[in-house]
Enzyme design. Sequence first.
Site, PDB file in Angstrom:
ATOM      1  N   SER A 200      13.812  -9.491   0.323  1.00 18.60           N
ATOM      2  CA  SER A 200      12.822  -9.568  -0.745  1.00 18.60           C
ATOM      3  C   SER A 200      13.002  -8.521  -1.831  1.00 18.60           C
ATOM      4  CB  SER A 200      11.417  -9.431  -0.150  1.00 18.60           C
ATOM      5  OG  SER A 200      11.235  -8.145   0.452  1.00 18.60           O
TER       6      SER A 200
ATOM      7  N   SER B  51      15.425  -7.475   4.201  1.00 25.40           N
ATOM      8  CA  SER B  51      14.999  -7.434   2.803  1.00 25.40           C
ATOM      9  C   SER B  51      15.661  -6.359   1.968  1.00 25.40           C
ATOM     10  CB  SER B  51      13.479  -7.291   2.721  1.00 25.40           C
ATOM     11  OG  SER B  51      12.858  -8.499   3.095  1.00 25.40           O
TER      12      SER B  51
ATOM     13  N   LYS C 240      10.767  -0.938  -6.110  1.00 22.62           N
ATOM     14  CA  LYS C 240      10.277  -2.276  -5.790  1.00 22.62           C
ATOM     15  C   LYS C 240       8.764  -2.300  -5.991  1.00 22.62           C
ATOM     16  CE  LYS C 240      10.453  -5.548  -1.871  1.00 22.62           C
ATOM     17  NZ  LYS C 240      10.966  -5.693  -0.484  1.00 22.62           N
TER      18      LYS C 240
END
Length: 563
Positions: A254, A278, A174
């Site tokens: 996210s 997330s 990420k």
Amino acid sequence: MEETYKRIKGMRLLALAVLAMSFWSCKQQASSESDVVLWTPYNDSTEVAANQDHENSRMRYKLIQSKVLDKNDVFRPLYEEVSAVTNEDYEKLKSLILKQDILGLQAAVASGNLTYEEIVLFYLKRIYSYELDNSTTLNTVIALNEKVVEEARLRDKERREGNHPIYGMPVLLKDNIGTEGMNTTAGALIFQENSAPDAFIVRQLKARGALILGKVNLSEWAYYLCDGCPVGYSAYGGQTLNPYGRRVFETGGSSSGSGTSMAAHYAVAAVGTETSGSILSPSSQNSVVGLKPTIGLLSRSGIVPISSTLDTPGPMTRNITDNAILLDAMMGKDPEDKSSVGKDFGKEWYKGLSYNELKGKRFGVFSNLMEGDSIYRQTVEMIRREGSEIIVIDPPRVPLDGFLSILNLDMKEDLPAYIAQNINNKEAIRVKTVADIMKYNLQDSLTRIPYGQGRFEAVVSDSTSAEELQTIKKKLEEDTRAFFNTAMDTHDLHAILSINNYHAAYAAAAKYPALTVPMGYKLSGEPISLTFIGKQFEEPKLLRLGAAYEKVSKVRKTPENYK
């Protein structure tokens, strides 16, 4: 595979000459590799307009394609290496790689049927094939490690018995996780030149021989920028799309790119981060396995923060075994992280997970979910048939008053600390606080904040005092632990079963681990997952339970258009 391997080596120059005819909708040829156009921007207004009546207001996009990221810059550096993989080579590699877990891949390498270079090239081929085609792109991969093929060859040369299973495995990160050689943007334009050093967990992965394949998109600032905006959107990377239904289903956030990249088989494993949901949300939405660990099990150093109280990285994979291996590879005591505990689950604790059974286990299930969700209810009945005891629970309501103040006040302090400690090129990134970033965004709101910055406004305006904040943290931790513990202790439960990220905020405030595993698909085709919640540092137990469930459920399917 030795013959295939040699052919890959020998066909690089030839493949360059025929790329336009055989390689992924390339729009034009050029005289040199540095000028090759692999991708051409397109007008996404028709797609945007088509989503304006979407029943989910968060999917009424304002844009899909990034306004700033040129994919040619991302994909050119490895162009020659990847173009040498013929379709025939790819199909042979696919038969050996696509459905294997990490242990299976390592066995194939040990037997001489695969190399780490071939594994890397296989995944790169998939990424190039889908991400450079505007009709299939998920806007997921936003940076690639230009040295990854070279590093894979080195792993092949240095391979020996006794390496950690993550050795030689390509992993995506990420893009809020610091990684040398690739910028760490957090999806924000102000950070597009953030050349931060390796985060602690990245150093751990590299020390164990993992290959960092690249960086993936995310909800900008880990979805703590705008209110009610699309998940999976960032000003830098554009709108991440769900491979089970592009512009049909949310990606979750996210860690949107981590989830979508796993669903589409873009790497062996991915790393996400979670503050509250997330990891659980994008894992559920993309039918992959996601673990939100106990706070402190994995270091947060070098990761762009929301909350030093609740943030954690975690593994996202297509199966339980890979999840446990990736988790183990990232673990370790970090003196720079005040919450790091350096927990040790024992040598090779991740092996033999598939031998676990559901028989004799005791699970708590929520009464309202049993009444309201047929897939959850059917799954619970299947688990009961496998010999587990099911206890229906109806926990008392626990208000989460003050939860957002934890995030607001922590981010107000933690983000400036990150900037001071991790950003190397401060001349290019001239901000120190959240308020500074807000001012920068307002200079070009259409490009930088098309959905506003309502959550940043809340960070700056939150007037909760330090004393009040400590009271909130203490009360929420106690109340949410009681929410789970009352049922767990009263009924001697192995775990509590939830859906997706439904109880993510409770697990976050309690600092408890949560593991989500594919549970099936709604009539629409949208994925849905079963989430196991346990007490602190019970990750091995949750993974054993998840493995036992995974073995009997066998529900996960690769997205139809990404097989």
